[in-house]
Motif scaffolding. Structure first.
Motif, PDB file in Angstrom:
ATOM      1  N   ILE A 265       0.965  -0.896  -0.174  1.00  0.00           N
ATOM      2  CA  ILE A 265       0.023   0.014  -0.054  1.00  0.00           C
ATOM      3  C   ILE A 265       0.851   1.274   0.003  1.00  0.00           C
ATOM      4  CG2 ILE A 265      -1.756   1.050   1.073  1.00  0.00           C
ATOM      5  CD1 ILE A 265      -2.503  -1.677   0.335  1.00  0.00           C
ATOM      6  N   SER A 266       0.894   1.833  -0.954  1.00  0.00           N
ATOM      7  CA  SER A 266       1.858   3.147  -1.511  1.00  0.00           C
ATOM      8  C   SER A 266       1.216   4.121  -2.065  1.00  0.00           C
ATOM      9  CB  SER A 266       2.977   2.639  -1.901  1.00  0.00           C
ATOM     10  OG  SER A 266       3.815   3.685  -2.270  1.00  0.00           O
ATOM     11  N   ALA A 267       1.235   5.420  -1.790  1.00  0.00           N
ATOM     12  CA  ALA A 267       0.610   6.664  -2.418  1.00  0.00           C
ATOM     13  C   ALA A 267       1.228   6.471  -3.866  1.00  0.00           C
ATOM     14  CB  ALA A 267       1.034   8.016  -1.896  1.00  0.00           C
ATOM     15  N   ARG A 268       2.223   5.950  -4.156  1.00  0.00           N
ATOM     16  CA  ARG A 268       2.775   5.587  -5.565  1.00  0.00           C
ATOM     17  C   ARG A 268       2.040   4.567  -6.465  1.00  0.00           C
ATOM     18  NH1 ARG A 268       7.596   8.645  -6.148  1.00  0.00           N
ATOM     19  NH2 ARG A 268       8.585   9.372  -3.872  1.00  0.00           N
ATOM     20  N   LEU A 269       1.225   3.901  -5.656  1.00  0.00           N
ATOM     21  CA  LEU A 269       0.422   2.948  -6.248  1.00  0.00           C
ATOM     22  C   LEU A 269      -0.918   2.948  -5.904  1.00  0.00           C
ATOM     23  CD1 LEU A 269       2.667  -0.150  -5.495  1.00  0.00           C
ATOM     24  CD2 LEU A 269       2.512   0.831  -7.647  1.00  0.00           C
ATOM     25  N   PRO A 270      -1.665   4.193  -6.555  1.00  0.00           N
ATOM     26  CA  PRO A 270      -3.086   4.476  -6.169  1.00  0.00           C
ATOM     27  C   PRO A 270      -4.113   3.550  -6.598  1.00  0.00           C
ATOM     28  CG  PRO A 270      -2.203   5.778  -7.587  1.00  0.00           C
ATOM     29  CD  PRO A 270      -1.147   5.220  -7.327  1.00  0.00           C
ATOM     30  N   ARG A 271      -3.800   2.958  -7.571  1.00  0.00           N
ATOM     31  CA  ARG A 271      -4.861   2.169  -8.217  1.00  0.00           C
ATOM     32  C   ARG A 271      -4.851   0.720  -7.275  1.00  0.00           C
ATOM     33  NH1 ARG A 271      -4.716  -1.000 -14.001  1.00  0.00           N
ATOM     34  NH2 ARG A 271      -6.426  -2.380 -13.860  1.00  0.00           N
ATOM     35  N   THR A 272      -3.557   0.236  -6.972  1.00  0.00           N
ATOM     36  CA  THR A 272      -3.548  -0.884  -6.002  1.00  0.00           C
ATOM     37  C   THR A 272      -4.103  -0.896  -4.638  1.00  0.00           C
ATOM     38  OG1 THR A 272      -1.438  -1.660  -6.936  1.00  0.00           O
ATOM     39  CG2 THR A 272      -1.809  -2.519  -4.674  1.00  0.00           C
ATOM     40  N   ALA A 273      -3.898   0.521  -4.105  1.00  0.00           N
ATOM     41  CA  ALA A 273      -4.412   1.084  -2.611  1.00  0.00           C
ATOM     42  C   ALA A 273      -5.971   0.936  -2.934  1.00  0.00           C
ATOM     43  CB  ALA A 273      -4.141   2.199  -2.443  1.00  0.00           C
ATOM     44  N   GLY A 274      -6.723   1.407  -4.312  1.00  0.00           N
ATOM     45  CA  GLY A 274      -7.934   1.482  -4.242  1.00  0.00           C
ATOM     46  C   GLY A 274      -8.687   0.306  -4.404  1.00  0.00           C
ATOM     47  N   GLU A 275      -7.871  -0.797  -4.918  1.00  0.00           N
ATOM     48  CA  GLU A 275      -8.480  -2.133  -5.286  1.00  0.00           C
ATOM     49  C   GLU A 275      -8.359  -3.024  -4.136  1.00  0.00           C
ATOM     50  OE1 GLU A 275      -6.751  -3.248  -8.722  1.00  0.00           O
ATOM     51  OE2 GLU A 275      -8.096  -1.843 -10.109  1.00  0.00           O
ATOM     52  N   GLU A 276      -7.280  -3.068  -3.425  1.00  0.00           N
ATOM     53  CA  GLU A 276      -7.042  -3.890  -2.386  1.00  0.00           C
ATOM     54  C   GLU A 276      -7.963  -3.756  -1.063  1.00  0.00           C
ATOM     55  OE1 GLU A 276      -5.294  -6.483  -1.709  1.00  0.00           O
ATOM     56  OE2 GLU A 276      -3.545  -6.366  -2.997  1.00  0.00           O
ATOM     57  N   ARG A 277      -8.338  -4.975  -0.582  1.00  0.00           N
ATOM     58  CA  ARG A 277      -9.148  -5.067   0.830  1.00  0.00           C
ATOM     59  C   ARG A 277      -8.510  -5.894   1.703  1.00  0.00           C
ATOM     60  NH1 ARG A 277     -13.330  -1.890  -0.653  1.00  0.00           N
ATOM     61  NH2 ARG A 277     -14.060  -2.001   1.484  1.00  0.00           N
ATOM     62  N   LEU A 278      -8.554  -5.628   2.977  1.00  0.00           N
ATOM     63  CA  LEU A 278      -7.896  -6.206   3.856  1.00  0.00           C
ATOM     64  C   LEU A 278      -8.861  -7.336   4.538  1.00  0.00           C
ATOM     65  CD1 LEU A 278      -6.444  -3.259   6.151  1.00  0.00           C
ATOM     66  CD2 LEU A 278      -5.607  -4.384   4.179  1.00  0.00           C
ATOM     67  N   GLU A 279      -8.069  -8.580   4.614  1.00  0.00           N
ATOM     68  CA  GLU A 279      -8.799  -9.849   4.930  1.00  0.00           C
ATOM     69  C   GLU A 279      -8.079 -10.352   6.014  1.00  0.00           C
ATOM     70  OE1 GLU A 279      -9.640 -12.645   1.420  1.00  0.00           O
ATOM     71  OE2 GLU A 279      -8.317 -11.013   0.334  1.00  0.00           O
ATOM     72  N   PRO A 280      -9.011 -11.191   6.884  1.00  0.00           N
ATOM     73  CA  PRO A 280      -8.300 -11.962   8.119  1.00  0.00           C
ATOM     74  C   PRO A 280      -7.355 -12.889   7.469  1.00  0.00           C
ATOM     75  CG  PRO A 280     -10.797 -12.012   8.143  1.00  0.00           C
ATOM     76  CD  PRO A 280     -10.520 -11.416   6.917  1.00  0.00           C
ATOM     77  N   GLY A 281      -6.110 -12.678   8.365  1.00  0.00           N
ATOM     78  CA  GLY A 281      -4.989 -13.676   7.751  1.00  0.00           C
ATOM     79  C   GLY A 281      -3.909 -12.803   7.283  1.00  0.00           C
ATOM     80  N   ILE A 282      -4.083 -11.780   6.585  1.00  0.00           N
ATOM     81  CA  ILE A 282      -3.215 -10.858   6.271  1.00  0.00           C
ATOM     82  C   ILE A 282      -2.240 -10.243   7.383  1.00  0.00           C
ATOM     83  CG2 ILE A 282      -2.749  -8.516   5.103  1.00  0.00           C
ATOM     84  CD1 ILE A 282      -4.898  -9.336   3.258  1.00  0.00           C
ATOM     85  N   VAL A 283      -0.889 -10.153   7.193  1.00  0.00           N
ATOM     86  CA  VAL A 283      -0.219  -9.544   8.473  1.00  0.00           C
ATOM     87  C   VAL A 283       0.653  -8.541   7.550  1.00  0.00           C
ATOM     88  CG1 VAL A 283       1.979 -10.034   9.771  1.00  0.00           C
ATOM     89  CG2 VAL A 283       0.079 -11.931   9.382  1.00  0.00           C
ATOM     90  N   LEU A 284       0.545  -7.369   8.058  1.00  0.00           N
ATOM     91  CA  LEU A 284       1.222  -5.988   7.535  1.00  0.00           C
ATOM     92  C   LEU A 284       2.235  -5.602   8.485  1.00  0.00           C
ATOM     93  CD1 LEU A 284      -2.087  -4.043   6.594  1.00  0.00           C
ATOM     94  CD2 LEU A 284      -0.650  -5.358   5.057  1.00  0.00           C
TER      95      LEU A 284
END
Length: 372
Positions: free
Chosen positions: A315-334
C-alpha cells in the motif's frame, strides 16, 4: 543454534501446500513451475542453500496439481522433507537441455494443459514448451500471490517468532544509545544480538540512523555519530525460518525540546492507522489516515505484507490503483509504518507488525516507545 539444515515443520508446509493447490485450482493450473526462492520454500518447505544474490530464472520446483507431487532441483537430501522422495529430486546442470529432460520425465508433464510459472527467462521461454508440449504457459505468480497473501495459523506463529528475535535485537541497540556512539556501532550491536538469538540473516541493511532536522526522510549528513538532542531511528528486521519479522522505533538521545510534541503527533497518526486495519476495509484507508492526521504520505509504502519475502499487499501513495482495489482480509499480516517530521526537531519513525483478524487488528510487536 543448530547448524543442521532442517525442513520446515510438517504443519507449516502442509498448510501452505494446501493453499497453493487451492489457488492452482482457482486459476486452472495443471502444473506450477517455480523459480523464486520464497515461492519454492513456500511449496516445498526446503530451505534453499547457496542462493544469495541475483540470478536468472531456473525451474527450481515443480508442483503437479493432480497428484500433489513436488519435484525439486537439488543434488542432496539435506533439508529436503521426507514427503519429497529422492526420486523426485533432479540435479543442477550447466546445460538447460538436461534440466528440461528431467522435467519431461515428470508424471503428468506430457498431458498438462496449463502451466503456470512465477518468472521466465528468454532461454526457458523457448525450452519450457518442449517439456510440456501440450500446454499453454501462463503467469503463475498470480496464484502464488493469492496463496501467500493469507497466512495460516502456523505461519502467524512463525512470524511471531521472527518478530520476537527482531525485537530482542532492537532492545539491545536501544540500551547502547548515547552521545558519541556511531550509527555503525548501533548496527553492529543490533546484528550481533540477532545472531545471538539464532538468526544471522537481517532483512535489510539500514538499521540505525540519526533523523535529519532539515529534511524529511533523510539521515543526518556527517560522520554518523549521535549527538545530544538527536532523534535516532532504529529498524530491526530478520529472516527467521524463511519469515521476515520487522519492528521500528525512534528514541531521543538527551533533551530535545520538540520531541514530546512530535511523539504526540505520531500517536495521533498511529491511532488512525490501526483503526484502518479492519477486515473488509479498503487498503486506501491507510493512506487516508495520513491525510486525516494532517501528515504527508510517505514516499515508501505505508503498509506491506509480511511473510516469506515480498508478500502482498503493498500500500503506497505511488500505487493508487492498488490501494484503491485492495481490501484487507483476516489472515493478512502487515508491516505498518508511521512517520512524522518537524523542522529543527527531526522525525519519529515507527513500524508495527499487524495481523488482520475477523475481530479486528492485532498488533504483534510489543517493543515500547519512548515516553516522557
Amino acid at each position: 543454534m543448530s547448524t543442521e539444515v532442517l525442513p520446515d515443520a510438517r504443519g507449516l508446509r502442509s498448510g501452505r501446500r494446501e493453499r497453493a493447490l487451492a489457488q492452482m485450482a482457482e486459476h486452472n493450473l495443471d502444473v506450477l513451475v517455480l523459480g523464486r526462492q520464497a515461492n519454492v520454500r513456500y511449496v516445498t518447505g526446503a530451505p534453499q542453500l547457496w542462493v544469495a544474490g541475483t540470478r536468472p530464472f531456473g525451474p527450481t520446483c515443480v508442483l503437479v496439481r493432480a497428484t500433489g507431487a513436488i519435484h525439486l532441483l537439488s543434488t542432496w537430501d539435506e533439508g529436503v522433507p521426507e514427503d519429497i522422495p529422492h526420486e523426485n529430486l533432479y540435479g543442477i546442470s550447466w546445460n538447460p537441455v538436461n534440466t528440461i529432460a528431467a522435467l519431461q520425465r515428470i508424471d503428468g508433464a506430457a498431458d498438462a494443459r496449463r502451466i503456470g510459472t512465477d518468472a521466465l527467462s528468454p532461454v526457458f521461454a523457448q525450452l519450457l514448451p518442449t517439456a510440456f508440449p501440450a500446454a499453454e504457459l501462463v503467469d503463475g505468480e498470480l496464484a502464488m500471490r493469492a496463496a501467500r497473501r493469507i497466512k495460516t495459523d502456523a505461519e502467524v506463529d512463525a512470524l511471531r517468532e521472527s518478530i520476537r528475535v527482531a525485537e530482542s535485537g532492537l532492545g539491545v541497540a536501544v540500551s547502547e544509545l548515547r552521545p558519541g556512539v556511531s550509527e555503525q556501532t548501533l548496527a553492529g550491536v543490533l546484528l550481533e544480538a540477532l545472531a545471538a538469538g539464532g538468526v544471522s540473516t537481517p532483512s535489510s541493511q539500514d538499521v540505525a540512523w540519526v533523523t535529519s532536522r532539515e529534511h524529511p526522510w533523510r539521515r543526518v549528513a556527517g560522520d554518523g555519530r549521535v549527538q545530544a538532542g538527536d532523534l535516532v531511528a532504529l529498524s530491526a528486521g530478520v529472516v527467521a525460518g524463511g519469515y521476515i519479522g520487522e519492528v521500528g522505533r525512534t528514541w531521543p538521545v538527551g533533551e530535545n525540546p520538540g520531541a514530546a510534541a512530535l511523539y504526540e503527533r505520531w500517536d495521533r497518526l498511529w491511532s488512525l492507522l490501526i483503526a484502518a486495519c479492519q477486515p473488509g476495509a479498503g487498503a486506501g484507508e491507510l493512506l487516508s489516515a495520513y491525510a486525516a492526521a494532517g501528515e504527508p504520505a510517505p514516499p515508501m509504502p505505508v503498509a506491506r505484507g509480511l511473510g516469506m519475502g515480498f508478500d502482498p499487499p503493498v500500500i503506497s501513495a505511488r500505487l493508487p490503483r492498488t490501494a484503491g482495489e485492495e481490501r484487507l482480509e483476516p489472515g493478512i499480516v502487515l508491516a505498518v509504518t508511521g512517520y512524522v517530521w518537524e523542522p529543527g526537531v527531526g522525525a519519529v519513525f515507527g513500524r508495527e507488525a499487524v495481523l488482520i483478524t475477523a475481530d479486528g487488528p492485532e498488533v504483534l510487536t510489543v517493543s515500547p516507545f519512548w515516553r516522557r
